[in-house]
Design a protein around this motif. Structure first.
Motif, PDB file in Angstrom:
ATOM      1  N   THR A  77      40.579  44.868  38.774  1.00 13.31           N
ATOM      2  CA  THR A  77      41.879  44.860  39.431  1.00 13.31           C
ATOM      3  C   THR A  77      41.920  45.912  40.527  1.00 13.31           C
ATOM      4  O   THR A  77      41.507  47.054  40.323  1.00 13.31           O
ATOM      5  CB  THR A  77      42.996  45.139  38.407  1.00 13.31           C
ATOM      6  OG1 THR A  77      42.914  44.167  37.365  1.00 13.31           O
ATOM      7  CG2 THR A  77      44.368  45.072  39.059  1.00 13.31           C
ATOM      8  N   ILE A  78      42.412  45.518  41.700  1.00  7.67           N
ATOM      9  CA  ILE A  78      42.636  46.467  42.787  1.00  7.67           C
ATOM     10  C   ILE A  78      44.073  46.969  42.657  1.00  7.67           C
ATOM     11  O   ILE A  78      45.021  46.178  42.702  1.00  7.67           O
ATOM     12  CB  ILE A  78      42.418  45.824  44.164  1.00  7.67           C
ATOM     13  CG1 ILE A  78      40.947  45.433  44.321  1.00  7.67           C
ATOM     14  CG2 ILE A  78      42.845  46.773  45.277  1.00  7.67           C
ATOM     15  CD1 ILE A  78      40.627  44.749  45.630  1.00  7.67           C
ATOM     16  N   VAL A  79      44.199  48.291  42.468  1.00  8.09           N
ATOM     17  CA  VAL A  79      45.504  48.917  42.273  1.00  8.09           C
ATOM     18  C   VAL A  79      45.797  49.812  43.473  1.00  8.09           C
ATOM     19  O   VAL A  79      44.994  50.678  43.826  1.00  8.09           O
ATOM     20  CB  VAL A  79      45.521  49.751  40.970  1.00  8.09           C
ATOM     21  CG1 VAL A  79      46.872  50.424  40.773  1.00  8.09           C
ATOM     22  CG2 VAL A  79      45.162  48.883  39.770  1.00  8.09           C
ATOM     23  N   ASP A  80      46.937  49.598  44.112  1.00 13.11           N
ATOM     24  CA  ASP A  80      47.367  50.415  45.245  1.00 13.11           C
ATOM     25  C   ASP A  80      47.674  51.822  44.742  1.00 13.11           C
ATOM     26  O   ASP A  80      48.513  52.003  43.858  1.00 13.11           O
ATOM     27  CB  ASP A  80      48.607  49.781  45.872  1.00 13.11           C
ATOM     28  CG  ASP A  80      49.041  50.445  47.168  1.00 13.11           C
ATOM     29  OD1 ASP A  80      49.011  51.694  47.251  1.00 13.11           O
ATOM     30  OD2 ASP A  80      49.420  49.714  48.098  1.00 13.11           O
ATOM     31  N   VAL A  89      43.085  40.664  41.934  1.00 13.68           N
ATOM     32  CA  VAL A  89      42.101  40.749  40.859  1.00 13.68           C
ATOM     33  C   VAL A  89      40.817  40.087  41.343  1.00 13.68           C
ATOM     34  O   VAL A  89      40.852  38.999  41.927  1.00 13.68           O
ATOM     35  CB  VAL A  89      42.623  40.039  39.586  1.00 13.68           C
ATOM     36  CG1 VAL A  89      41.546  39.967  38.522  1.00 13.68           C
ATOM     37  CG2 VAL A  89      43.859  40.754  39.054  1.00 13.68           C
ATOM     38  N   LEU A  90      39.670  40.768  41.135  1.00  8.01           N
ATOM     39  CA  LEU A  90      38.350  40.197  41.420  1.00  8.01           C
ATOM     40  C   LEU A  90      37.827  39.662  40.095  1.00  8.01           C
ATOM     41  O   LEU A  90      37.696  40.412  39.125  1.00  8.01           O
ATOM     42  CB  LEU A  90      37.390  41.264  41.950  1.00  8.01           C
ATOM     43  CG  LEU A  90      37.838  42.080  43.146  1.00  8.01           C
ATOM     44  CD1 LEU A  90      36.797  43.156  43.455  1.00  8.01           C
ATOM     45  CD2 LEU A  90      38.038  41.182  44.335  1.00  8.01           C
ATOM     46  N   ILE A 103      38.916  35.953  44.185  1.00 14.88           N
ATOM     47  CA  ILE A 103      39.985  36.931  44.387  1.00 14.88           C
ATOM     48  C   ILE A 103      41.277  36.219  44.024  1.00 14.88           C
ATOM     49  O   ILE A 103      41.589  35.164  44.580  1.00 14.88           O
ATOM     50  CB  ILE A 103      40.003  37.450  45.837  1.00 14.88           C
ATOM     51  CG1 ILE A 103      38.671  38.138  46.155  1.00 14.88           C
ATOM     52  CG2 ILE A 103      41.184  38.394  46.047  1.00 14.88           C
ATOM     53  CD1 ILE A 103      38.515  38.551  47.598  1.00 14.88           C
ATOM     54  N   ARG A 104      42.021  36.786  43.065  1.00 12.91           N
ATOM     55  CA  ARG A 104      43.205  36.117  42.511  1.00 12.91           C
ATOM     56  C   ARG A 104      44.471  36.956  42.668  1.00 12.91           C
ATOM     57  O   ARG A 104      44.417  38.180  42.756  1.00 12.91           O
ATOM     58  CB  ARG A 104      43.002  35.850  41.014  1.00 12.91           C
ATOM     59  CG  ARG A 104      41.838  34.948  40.709  1.00 12.91           C
ATOM     60  CD  ARG A 104      41.797  34.575  39.229  1.00 12.91           C
ATOM     61  NE  ARG A 104      40.641  33.761  38.954  1.00 12.91           N
ATOM     62  CZ  ARG A 104      40.561  32.464  39.193  1.00 12.91           C
ATOM     63  NH1 ARG A 104      41.603  31.836  39.712  1.00 12.91           N
ATOM     64  NH2 ARG A 104      39.469  31.790  38.922  1.00 12.91           N
ATOM     65  N   ASP A 105      45.593  36.254  42.657  1.00  6.40           N
ATOM     66  CA  ASP A 105      46.893  36.899  42.589  1.00  6.40           C
ATOM     67  C   ASP A 105      46.996  37.562  41.214  1.00  6.40           C
ATOM     68  O   ASP A 105      46.694  36.920  40.204  1.00  6.40           O
ATOM     69  CB  ASP A 105      48.000  35.851  42.766  1.00  6.40           C
ATOM     70  CG  ASP A 105      49.373  36.469  42.723  1.00  6.40           C
ATOM     71  OD1 ASP A 105      49.838  36.811  41.605  1.00  6.40           O
ATOM     72  OD2 ASP A 105      49.994  36.610  43.796  1.00  6.40           O
ATOM     73  N   GLY A 176      41.054  43.081  49.916  1.00  7.39           N
ATOM     74  CA  GLY A 176      40.393  42.584  48.709  1.00  7.39           C
ATOM     75  C   GLY A 176      38.977  42.128  48.977  1.00  7.39           C
ATOM     76  O   GLY A 176      38.064  42.372  48.181  1.00  7.39           O
ATOM     77  N   VAL A 177      38.759  41.478  50.111  1.00  8.18           N
ATOM     78  CA  VAL A 177      37.419  41.005  50.463  1.00  8.18           C
ATOM     79  C   VAL A 177      36.494  42.185  50.756  1.00  8.18           C
ATOM     80  O   VAL A 177      35.344  42.225  50.301  1.00  8.18           O
ATOM     81  CB  VAL A 177      37.471  40.030  51.664  1.00  8.18           C
ATOM     82  CG1 VAL A 177      36.081  39.728  52.182  1.00  8.18           C
ATOM     83  CG2 VAL A 177      38.195  38.748  51.274  1.00  8.18           C
TER      84      VAL A 177
END
Length: 190
Positions: A77-80, A89-90, A103-105, A176-177
């Motif tokens: 998970t990418i967290v700001d 989410v990867l 890469i998901r919502d 995300g990418v």
């Protein structure tokens, strides 16, 4: 793509270079002008893998966190770091024959983009024979409708170097990418 923005990051342009340090999973992300726009360093000896990213100025930007301990074929998970909100989410599609990521919502689980290895033969060999990791990885980036919107292309060099090109960022989360390029390199080349 405002829903997937990261407060401290503003990635202008459509081409970025990801460079890995010689010694460990530490990365610099540069824009087309060669300016460092992001830096990342995998935290070592953590039960859950973490990749904190900072801006080119060293300010906290976001952190990629593993979903579980020793997360094989798992989620990240990418967290700001500014808002503490999950951005994307990867999700790795773990397979011996493919290196594919989605890469998901973070709320709905809907696919926002996919990153697919171009060579199933090289992907299989990477999992079986470590020396094959010296051959640069190449991936295609697709939007949710399956249209090619970019690429991640490895270059032959002493340290891993990738060019991330996003032809159409209107439909995919650019941050995300770029984060995925670093995470994929660190995880697929272990």
């Amino acid at each position: 793509m405002a829903d997937y923005d990261i407060a401290a990051v503003d990635l202008d342009g459509d081409s970025f270079e990801v460079r890995q340090a010689l010694v460990r999973n530490k990365y610099d992300v540069r824009d087309a002008d060669g300016e460092v726009v992001l830096k990342a360093k995998q935290k070592l000896f953590k039960l859950k893998e973490q990749f904190p990213f900072v801006t080119g100025d060293g300010d906290p930007a976001f952190t990629v966190k593993a979903g579980g301990i020793l997360d094989i074929g798992g989620t990240y998970t990418i967290v700001d770091d500014t808002t503490d909100e999950d951005v994307v989410v990867l999700d790795e599609d773990y397979s011996l024959f493919a290196e594919n990521w989605t890469i998901r919502d973070p709320d709905t689980g809907d696919a926002l983009a996919t990153i697919e290895s171009r060579s199933t033969v090289l992907s299989a060999l990477r999992h079986l024979i470590g020396v094959v990791n010296l051959v640069p990885n190449k991936y295609d980036i697709y939007d949710p409708e399956g249209r090619a919107v970019g690429a991640i292309e490895g270059q032959f060099s002493v340290k891993d170097t990738y060019t991330v090109t996003i032809d159409d960022a209107r439909t995919i989360p650019k941050e995300g990418v770029v984060a995925a390029a670093c995470v994929i390199d660190a995880l697929e080349n272990q």
